[in-house]
Design an enzyme around this catalytic site. Structure first.
Site, PDB file in Angstrom:
ATOM      1  N   THR A 109       0.717  -1.148  -0.009  1.00 26.12           N
ATOM      2  CA  THR A 109       0.087   0.009  -0.042  1.00 26.12           C
ATOM      3  C   THR A 109       0.885   1.098  -0.148  1.00 26.12           C
ATOM      4  O   THR A 109       1.554   1.560   0.938  1.00 26.12           O
ATOM      5  CB  THR A 109      -1.151   0.078   1.331  1.00 26.12           C
ATOM      6  N   LYS A 184      -7.547   1.763  -2.487  1.00 23.59           N
ATOM      7  CA  LYS A 184      -7.069   0.903  -1.399  1.00 23.59           C
ATOM      8  C   LYS A 184      -7.025   1.792  -0.111  1.00 23.59           C
ATOM      9  O   LYS A 184      -7.382   1.440   1.074  1.00 23.59           O
ATOM     10  CB  LYS A 184      -5.797   0.307  -1.565  1.00 23.59           C
ATOM     11  N   LYS A 256       0.452   3.495   9.246  1.00 18.35           N
ATOM     12  CA  LYS A 256       0.880   3.886   8.145  1.00 18.35           C
ATOM     13  C   LYS A 256      -0.127   4.294   7.080  1.00 18.35           C
ATOM     14  O   LYS A 256      -0.153   5.415   6.440  1.00 18.35           O
ATOM     15  CB  LYS A 256       1.992   2.801   7.453  1.00 18.35           C
TER      16      LYS A 256
END
Length: 295
Positions: A109, A184, A256
């Protein structure tokens, strides 16, 4: 089944399809094992020798470094963040060393802008790159049942299709390079907002001695139904897996990914107040719940 319309090129008769895989963590290892189960020739690299040995015991071949993957027609990357992806593809020179016509799937990601830049660099090198972040967790990765948020050209999706259709049951082509990463991050925002609301709802129910199991059973048959309630315990288990592997908090998705959302919003002058709040709350909240203390 993928929602792309093009058909993959057929593999050479008698020769298994081949892939190089960088990163054998919470996602990469189960992907490697699923590929091996499906008959792929898998060559792996990870800096942790014990993980390479584990994959090797199941039939994977080991590369001494990432340059040893340059002859693979398909390359998959499942490392921690943008910096690590850049090191694999650009810093090592691997992107320019890959054979023209090869395909790359980046499962990490990463920021959409990073995916766009890598897509442009790949095109210049004659490589088909798909930003292919996934959802589903380690168990679905092991079963080849992931969902892929795919960004890239139709040709890139065509080249990567045999691989993607092996590791995933759902591949959604969302647009050009960067689109998969943006989608995402959007998924992560929705998921963590749901998780935060569920934590608070359970605290409220507990005041009136409602057992968590009973509350979750009730809401899964009500308008509060959500993946979080139906898969309660997923993040506790995932945190335990990260603890076992030694992955620092800053690389865990509840830290994150949420900060990546804030950074992406800021880069586009987009107000994302829920993402900003969650970025502050969720790292401590998820870790506290996973380790048995109240957030």
């Amino acid at each position: 089944m993928s929602d792309t319309d093009s058909k993959p090129d057929a593999p050479s008769p008698g020769k298994p399809p081949a892939v190089g895989l960088v990163g054998l963590g919470n996602l990469g290892m189960p992907i490697a094992l699923a590929l091996l189960d499906a008959g792929w020739s898998v060559t792996v690299f990870d800096r942790r020798a014990e993980l390479v040995e584990r994959a090797g015991a199941q039939g994977a071949r080991a590369a001494a470094d990432v340059s040893g993957l340059a002859d693979q027609p398909m390359l998959a990357i499942a490392v921690t963040d943008d910096t690590a992806v850049d090191e694999v593809l650009i810093g090592s020179g691997l992107l320019s060393a890959l054979r023209a016509g090869s395909a790359v799937a980046v499962h990490s990601t990463i920021l959409p802008v990073t995916a766009q830049r890598l897509g442009e660099q790949a095109v210049a090198a004659g490589i088909a790159l798909v930003d292919a972040p996934v959802s589903g967790g380690a168990a679905r990765a092991r079963a080849g049942d992931l969902t892929v948020f795919a960004g890239g050209s139709p040709d890139a999706l065509h080249r990567a299709k045999p691989y993607l259709d092996t590791v995933a049951s759902t591949v959604v082509h969302l647009g050009g390079a960067g689109a998969g990463s943006a989608a995402k991050l959007g998924n992560q925002l929705m998921m963590f907002a749901s998780l935060a609301a569920t934590y608070e709802a359970l605290d409220l129910a507990a005041v009136y001695d409602v057992a968590p199991e009973a509350f979750l059973r009730a809401v899964t048959h009500s308008t509060g139904d959500c993946w979080i309630a139906r898969e309660w315990g997923f993040f506790d288990r995932t945190a335990a897996e990260y603890d076992a592997s030694g992955l620092p908090l800053r690389y865990r998705p509840w830290s994150k990914d949420l900060w990546d959302l804030v950074a992406t919003g800021r880069a586009h002058d987009l107000s994302l107040p829920v993402a900003g709040m969650l970025a502050q709350l969720m790292p401590g909240w998820v870790e506290a719940h996973a380790h048995g203390s109240q957030p």
